[in-house]
Design an enzyme around this catalytic site. Structure first.
Site, mmCIF file in Angstrom:
data_model
loop_
_atom_site.group_PDB
_atom_site.id
_atom_site.type_symbol
_atom_site.label_atom_id
_atom_site.label_comp_id
_atom_site.label_asym_id
_atom_site.label_seq_id
_atom_site.Cartn_x
_atom_site.Cartn_y
_atom_site.Cartn_z
ATOM 1 N N ASP A 82 -13.750 20.219 -29.637
ATOM 2 C CA ASP A 82 -13.972 21.368 -29.246
ATOM 3 C C ASP A 82 -15.543 21.318 -28.564
ATOM 4 O OD1 ASP A 82 -13.896 24.092 -28.184
ATOM 5 O OD2 ASP A 82 -14.422 24.729 -30.052
ATOM 6 N N HIS A 180 -18.585 33.566 -27.447
ATOM 7 C CA HIS A 180 -18.607 32.897 -28.948
ATOM 8 C C HIS A 180 -19.415 33.666 -29.980
ATOM 9 C CE1 HIS A 180 -18.295 28.988 -26.182
ATOM 10 N NE2 HIS A 180 -17.145 29.221 -26.987
ATOM 11 N N GLY A 181 -18.743 33.657 -31.081
ATOM 12 C CA GLY A 181 -19.347 34.564 -32.066
ATOM 13 C C GLY A 181 -19.119 35.841 -32.133
ATOM 14 N N GLY A 209 -14.079 32.069 -27.077
ATOM 15 C CA GLY A 209 -14.390 33.554 -27.511
ATOM 16 C C GLY A 209 -13.461 34.536 -28.054
ATOM 17 N N ASN A 230 -8.732 30.146 -28.209
ATOM 18 C CA ASN A 230 -9.486 29.531 -29.257
ATOM 19 C C ASN A 230 -10.109 30.576 -30.317
ATOM 20 O OD1 ASN A 230 -9.392 27.274 -27.660
ATOM 21 N ND2 ASN A 230 -11.633 26.886 -27.556
ATOM 22 N N ILE A 231 -10.077 30.207 -31.644
ATOM 23 C CA ILE A 231 -10.481 31.109 -32.526
ATOM 24 C C ILE A 231 -11.055 30.397 -33.646
ATOM 25 C CG2 ILE A 231 -9.762 32.586 -34.605
ATOM 26 C CD1 ILE A 231 -9.214 33.843 -32.021
#
Length: 290
Positions: A82, A180-181, A209, A230-231
């Protein structure tokens, strides 16, 4: 058994209207737990490693742990690097058998990003490895990579597809309004952009994200054409909160048994992955080998 092709998993998902969970792992325990969750419900899965994780454990250690988990499972497992702007780390991942790499060129100017993406694609394809390309800025910093400025690099849909086509990119990671986050405010999601990109190309579109989106928001992205989600943060929180809770109880009870700590962390990671498999519609989508 070799790792599955990230591109092929995502093409199948797009055709059948679901998304493959791409789970950021941090060690052998989270690798085994994520694959166990996917295997229990017949879902394909993509294990994602950050640059920091590769540098900490070493590519050989992570690849071996992922391979052992994949060999024990009846579902396809891909291994993905990633957010990597570092060419040397990409070369290392390719050499150790990763299914795919994300070359993150979002910090480069347009011409440099395009030229280097083409070079990475040529290197990866020579080894049978897929490439996810990111030349736009996705808001947020993940494991030290990224930016909080959404306006640095953002290109027209047609330009993004042209670059992906000309460089031979296998998957596209565009800016889609996610971050992200954990979200500090409600994001402005660009679901329509996915539909436009999907109308322009068959190249799989990746959503970064994903943690914090609602079931309805995930479904809207999948309906529009996203086939890899994506996780990371949700899995990290499950891992760390389980650690915190177990250690607090161990302190209270005066009982210190590491294996029970591992059990609690593993169970929490499994549950987090299972929740997202359900949200993404990937359960029972894996082709089980005869």
């Amino acid at each position: 058994m070799a790792f599955a092709s990230t591109r092929e998993l995502c093409l199948a998902a797009r055709t059948d209207g679901y998304a493959v969970p791409a789970v950021n792992i941090v060690d052998g325990l989270s690798i085994a737990s994520a694959v166990k969750a996917a295997d229990s419900v017949g879902s394909p899965i993509i294990l994602q490693t950050s640059v920091k994780t590769v540098q900490y454990f070493g590519a050989a250690v992570l690849a071996s742990a992922a391979q052992a988990a994949a060999d024990a499972a009846s579902v396809p497992v891909a291994l993905h690097l990633d957010h990597c702007p570092q060419r040397a780390v990409i070369t290392e991942a390719i050499a150790h058998g990763w299914s795919s790499v994300l070359f993150d060129a979002s910090d480069r100017d347009f011409d440099t990003a395009v030229a280097e993406t083409a070079e990475v694609v040529a290197e990866a394809h020579a080894a049978g490895v897929d490439v996810e390309s990111e030349i736009e800025n996705i808001v947020g910093v993940e494991d030290g990579v990224g930016s909080d400025d959404p306006n640095v690099h953002f290109y027209a849909d047609e330009e993004l597809v042209r670059v992906a086509t000309e460089t031979g990119t296998d998957l596209i990671a565009p800016a889609l309004g996610t971050a992200h986050g954990l979200y500090k405010a409600s994001p402005v999601l660009l679901v329509d952009r996915v539909a436009r990109l999907a109308a322009l190309t068959d190249i799989p579109v990746v959503l970064h994200g994903g943690t914090g989106l609602s079931a309805e928001e995930f479904q809207a992205f999948i309906d529009a054409g996203v086939s890899k989600i994506n996780i990371s943060t949700a899995v990290k929180l499950a891992y760390m909160h389980a650690s915190r809770d177990h250690l607090a109880e161990a302190e209270r009870a005066g009982k210190w048994e590491p294996v029970r700590l591992f059990d609690q962390i593993g169970s929490a990671v499994e549950q987090a992955v299972l929740q997202h498999i359900e949200l993404f519609g990937s359960a029972r989508r894996a082709a089980v080998p005869a």
